[in-house]
Scaffold this motif. Structure first.
Motif, short mmCIF file in Angstrom:
data_model
loop_
_atom_site.label_atom_id
_atom_site.label_comp_id
_atom_site.label_asym_id
_atom_site.label_seq_id
_atom_site.Cartn_x
_atom_site.Cartn_y
_atom_site.Cartn_z
N TYR A 123 14.71 57.07 80.37
CA TYR A 123 14.43 57.46 78.99
C TYR A 123 14.89 56.41 77.98
O TYR A 123 16.00 55.89 78.07
CB TYR A 123 15.17 58.78 78.72
CG TYR A 123 15.08 59.26 77.30
CD1 TYR A 123 13.93 59.89 76.83
CD2 TYR A 123 16.15 59.07 76.43
CE1 TYR A 123 13.86 60.33 75.51
CE2 TYR A 123 16.08 59.49 75.11
CZ TYR A 123 14.93 60.12 74.66
OH TYR A 123 14.85 60.54 73.37
N ASN A 124 14.01 56.09 77.03
CA ASN A 124 14.41 55.26 75.89
C ASN A 124 14.92 53.88 76.31
O ASN A 124 16.04 53.50 75.99
CB ASN A 124 15.48 56.00 75.06
CG ASN A 124 15.92 55.20 73.84
OD1 ASN A 124 15.13 54.49 73.23
ND2 ASN A 124 17.20 55.29 73.49
N ASN A 125 14.07 53.16 77.04
CA ASN A 125 14.45 51.81 77.46
C ASN A 125 13.41 50.82 76.94
O ASN A 125 12.29 51.20 76.61
CB ASN A 125 14.51 51.75 78.98
CG ASN A 125 15.51 52.73 79.56
OD1 ASN A 125 16.71 52.52 79.49
ND2 ASN A 125 15.01 53.84 80.11
N THR A 126 13.80 49.54 76.90
CA THR A 126 12.83 48.50 76.59
C THR A 126 12.84 47.47 77.72
O THR A 126 13.86 47.24 78.37
CB THR A 126 13.17 47.77 75.27
OG1 THR A 126 14.41 47.06 75.44
CG2 THR A 126 13.30 48.75 74.11
N GLN B 108 19.15 55.34 80.62
CA GLN B 108 18.76 55.48 79.22
C GLN B 108 19.39 54.41 78.34
O GLN B 108 20.52 53.97 78.57
CB GLN B 108 19.14 56.87 78.71
CG GLN B 108 20.62 57.20 78.83
CD GLN B 108 20.94 58.68 78.63
OE1 GLN B 108 20.08 59.45 78.21
NE2 GLN B 108 22.16 59.07 78.93
N GLY B 109 18.62 53.98 77.35
CA GLY B 109 19.16 53.03 76.37
C GLY B 109 19.40 51.64 76.93
O GLY B 109 20.27 50.93 76.44
N GLN C 30 23.54 53.64 81.25
CA GLN C 30 23.05 53.73 79.87
C GLN C 30 23.56 52.61 78.97
O GLN C 30 24.54 51.92 79.27
CB GLN C 30 23.47 55.08 79.28
CG GLN C 30 24.98 55.23 79.11
CD GLN C 30 25.40 56.59 78.57
OE1 GLN C 30 24.66 57.57 78.64
NE2 GLN C 30 26.59 56.65 78.01
N LYS D 294 9.48 57.30 76.72
CA LYS D 294 9.94 56.44 75.63
C LYS D 294 10.30 55.07 76.19
O LYS D 294 11.49 54.74 76.38
CB LYS D 294 11.20 57.03 74.96
CG LYS D 294 10.96 57.69 73.63
CD LYS D 294 12.31 58.11 73.07
CE LYS D 294 12.16 58.72 71.70
NZ LYS D 294 11.84 57.72 70.69
N TYR D 295 9.30 54.29 76.44
CA TYR D 295 9.52 53.01 77.13
C TYR D 295 8.67 51.98 76.41
O TYR D 295 7.46 52.13 76.31
CB TYR D 295 9.09 53.16 78.58
CG TYR D 295 9.66 52.17 79.57
CD1 TYR D 295 10.44 51.09 79.17
CD2 TYR D 295 9.42 52.33 80.93
CE1 TYR D 295 10.97 50.20 80.11
CE2 TYR D 295 9.94 51.46 81.87
CZ TYR D 295 10.71 50.39 81.45
OH TYR D 295 11.22 49.53 82.38
N GLU D 296 9.33 50.95 75.91
CA GLU D 296 8.58 49.89 75.22
C GLU D 296 8.40 48.70 76.15
O GLU D 296 9.38 48.16 76.68
CB GLU D 296 9.33 49.44 73.96
CG GLU D 296 8.57 48.33 73.25
CD GLU D 296 9.19 47.92 71.92
OE1 GLU D 296 10.35 48.29 71.67
OE2 GLU D 296 8.49 47.23 71.16
#
Ligand SMILES: *[C@@H]1O[C@H](CO)[C@@H](O)[C@H](O)[C@H]1NC(C)=O
Ligand SMILES: *[C@@H]1O[C@H](CO)[C@@H](O)[C@H](O)[C@H]1NC(C)=O
Ligand SMILES: *[C@@H]1O[C@H](CO)[C@@H](O)[C@H](O)[C@H]1NC(C)=O
Ligand SMILES: *[C@@H]1O[C@H](CO)[C@@H](O)[C@H](O)[C@H]1NC(C)=O
Ligand SMILES: *[C@@H]1O[C@H](CO)[C@@H](O)[C@H](O)[C@H]1NC(C)=O
Ligand SMILES: *[C@@H]1O[C@H](CO)[C@@H](O)[C@H](O)[C@H]1NC(C)=O
Ligand SMILES: *[C@@H]1O[C@H](CO)[C@@H](O)[C@H](O)[C@H]1NC(C)=O
Ligand SMILES: *[C@@H]1O[C@H](CO)[C@@H](O)[C@H](O)[C@H]1NC(C)=O
Length: 443
Positions: free
Chosen positions: A299-302, A268-269, A245, A342-344
């Motif tokens: 989750y929640n990565n770019t 994540q992150g 993370q 949640k992936y950009e």
């Protein structure tokens, strides 16, 4: 949901643990950093991390300097401070001898200095630790139980990759070591370290469980025209309950890759740049093996300027010659319950790539011999952003070898556009009814 109860408990336990935390940096020496209170957040892998026992002694290592080999005194420190101590590495160390640190039990490593691996190629080719798995090798390996390695945002592990990439340019079978291998570590963390220029992958987490990786900065950059080779951020293999993370990765290969038998993993992150994606596989390469990747939550990565954002690749059921040194197919097993949420995606060639015909360019052949690896229960939720012009107007590709081997695919709130403002998806050989809002074309 499943996660919520565990998190609440985790936070409660963490609070108790933090209050009772026995380890304090020596007040006379401001350079000793203390173990950070980092926990998996916001998600955990499905069970609480084991609590580290108190550390009651410290072993400081004075760097020899001048490029002299510090390996033997570092090894001595691990022996002296094993079972409840902290190894303090606050100087600039050179390691020029392979280090087997798989005997550890309840130790911390406070790395506020730097570790550089001497690029003595002849030495390492002969003396690195060798693994069958993908012909990988290691400078050092860390295993045992309850080991925390922390860098407080200043500690550095330098793989000295440039001479290795230069060597690879004229010898593609050069065995280049991985910068950090956790091999058989039950319970542990690696946090707050800057890793630079690995000869090969940055990290391999193998035969391990209950591992937390957090607050890392990984950078691989070549200073000449020989490219960085491999440089995967983290590969997990035969490992369970791993959380990776809140880290920044700038590399040229997978940001994270889940290799055979990776289960209960959270990523994540992460902020990944220039890579090949956060990837499952490749799997099913070896006929005699059974590969499992299950319960992975990303989750929640770019991801930016990469070949892929989300990627799943498995070999078909027929032997396939992909590249001169990469062939395979026919291996069995499964990929199950993988969520990308949640992936950009920014300027990646594919936002999503699922390939069940990896290494086989003849699609007819792939369909005649479907993969022996099933891919099921795959979720793509809240994925947004852009792709590069490479496949414009296509933004993603999901190609299976047979609907029997690929099922329960779901997508929700996925909105990715190509430079032309389009979002076409290649979908073949599976039931696409779970993909909300996808404009699917075949082949
Ligand atoms: C390439 O490197 C491998 C070791 O990794 C070595 O065995 C082989 O001899 C090298 N080949 C050449 C042409 O130097
Ligand atoms: C993992 O464990 C197996 C079985 O003990 C061992 O053969 C292998 O060398 C270990 N490490 C890796 C990276 O495969
Ligand atoms: C993965 O797990 C399966 C099931 O336990 C086992 O058959 C297989 O040998 C394992 N593979 C590796 C590479 O350890
Ligand atoms: C997502 O990750 C970033 C770090 O990259 C963090 O700052 C942010 O709080 C996270 N958001 C959520 C919703 O978890
Ligand atoms: C699927 O994986 C998620 C983590 O992504 C986990 O919470 C859930 O329990 C798993 N589902 C099953 C049926 O194991
Ligand atoms: C692909 O495989 C099929 C089945 O073996 C074969 O008939 C066909 O000629 C192959 N196509 C190419 C382009 O090689
Ligand atoms: C693998 O798949 C091939 C072709 O689909 C099939 O002939 C073979 O029996 C399978 N092998 C295993 C071990 O499942
Ligand atoms: C869909 O994803 C976007 C991010 O692109 C997010 O802001 C939005 O809340 C999501 N919508 C729903 C209904 O979940």
């Amino acid at each position: 949901m499943f996660w919520k109860a565990t998190e609440a408990t985790a936070i409660a336990i963490l609070a108790t643990f933090a209050a009772a935390k026995p380890f304090v940096a020596s007040p006379s020496d401001g350079s000793i950093i203390s173990r950070p209170d980092v926990e998996p957040f916001p998600h955990n892998s499905g069970r609480l991390r084991p609590v580290s026992s108190p550390r009651t002694k410290t072993c400081s290592v004075t760097a020899l300097g001048g490029g002299e080999d510090d390996a033997s005194q570092i090894l001595d420190a691990f022996h002296n401070c094993n079972s409840g101590g902290t190894i303090v590495l606050d100087g600039d160390y050179t390691i020029a001898t392979a280090l087997d640190l798989t005997f550890l039990d309840s130790v911390d490593v406070a790395l506020s200095g730097s570790i550089t691996f001497k690029a003595d190629i002849n030495y390492w080719v002969a003396n690195s630790f060798k693994y069958d798995f993908q012909s990988s090798t290691a400078f050092w390996k860390i295993g045992g139980k309850d080991v925390n390695i922390y860098g407080g945002g200043v500690g550095v592990i330098d793989g000295n990759g440039q001479p290795w990439w230069d060597g690879f340019a004229s010898n593609s079978s050069l065995l280049r070591p991985i910068s950090l291998v956790l091999d058989g570590l039950q319970g542990g963390s690696v946090t707050g370290i800057r890793m630079i220029n690995p000869p090969n992958w940055f990290n391999l987490i193998a035969n391990s469980s209950d591992i937390l990786i957090s607050d890392m900065v990984l950078t691989a950059k070549s200073s000449n025209s020989n490219p960085v080779k491999n440089s995967d951020g983290w590969d997990t293999y035969r490992s369970d309950h791993v959380v990776i993370q809140n880290s920044v990765i700038d590399n040229t290969d997978d940001c994270v890759s889940f290799k055979p038998n990776s289960t209960n993993i959270v990523v994540q992150g992460l902020n990944c740049h220039g890579s090949h994606g956060i990837s499952v596989g490749s799997l099913g390469q070896y006929v005699e093996q059974y590969d499992i990747v299950e319960n992975v939550y990303i989750y929640n990565n770019t991801m930016s300027d990469a070949s892929d954002a989300a990627r799943i690749k498995v070999w078909p059921g027929v032997h396939s010659d992909f590249e001169p040194i990469l062939s395979g197919g026919g291996g069995s097993g499964y990929v199950k319950n993988i969520t990308y949420e949640k992936y950009e995606s920014t300027n990646n060639d594919w936002a999503i790539e699922v390939n069940q015909c990896y290494g086989q360019s003849n699609k007819t052949l792939c369909e005649l011999y479907p993969s022996n690896m099933t891919i099921s229960d795959i979720y793509f939720i809240d994925i947004w952003g852009t792709t590069s012009s490479k496949y414009d107007p296509k933004v993603g590709t999901l190609v299976c070898s047979s609907p029997e081997q690929c099922y329960n695919f779901y997508a929700k709130n996925v909105s990715v556009t190509s430079p032309k403002g389009k979002s076409q998806w290649v979908c073949s050989n599976f039931d696409t009814s779970g993909l909300e809002g996808f404009d699917c074309i075949s082949g």
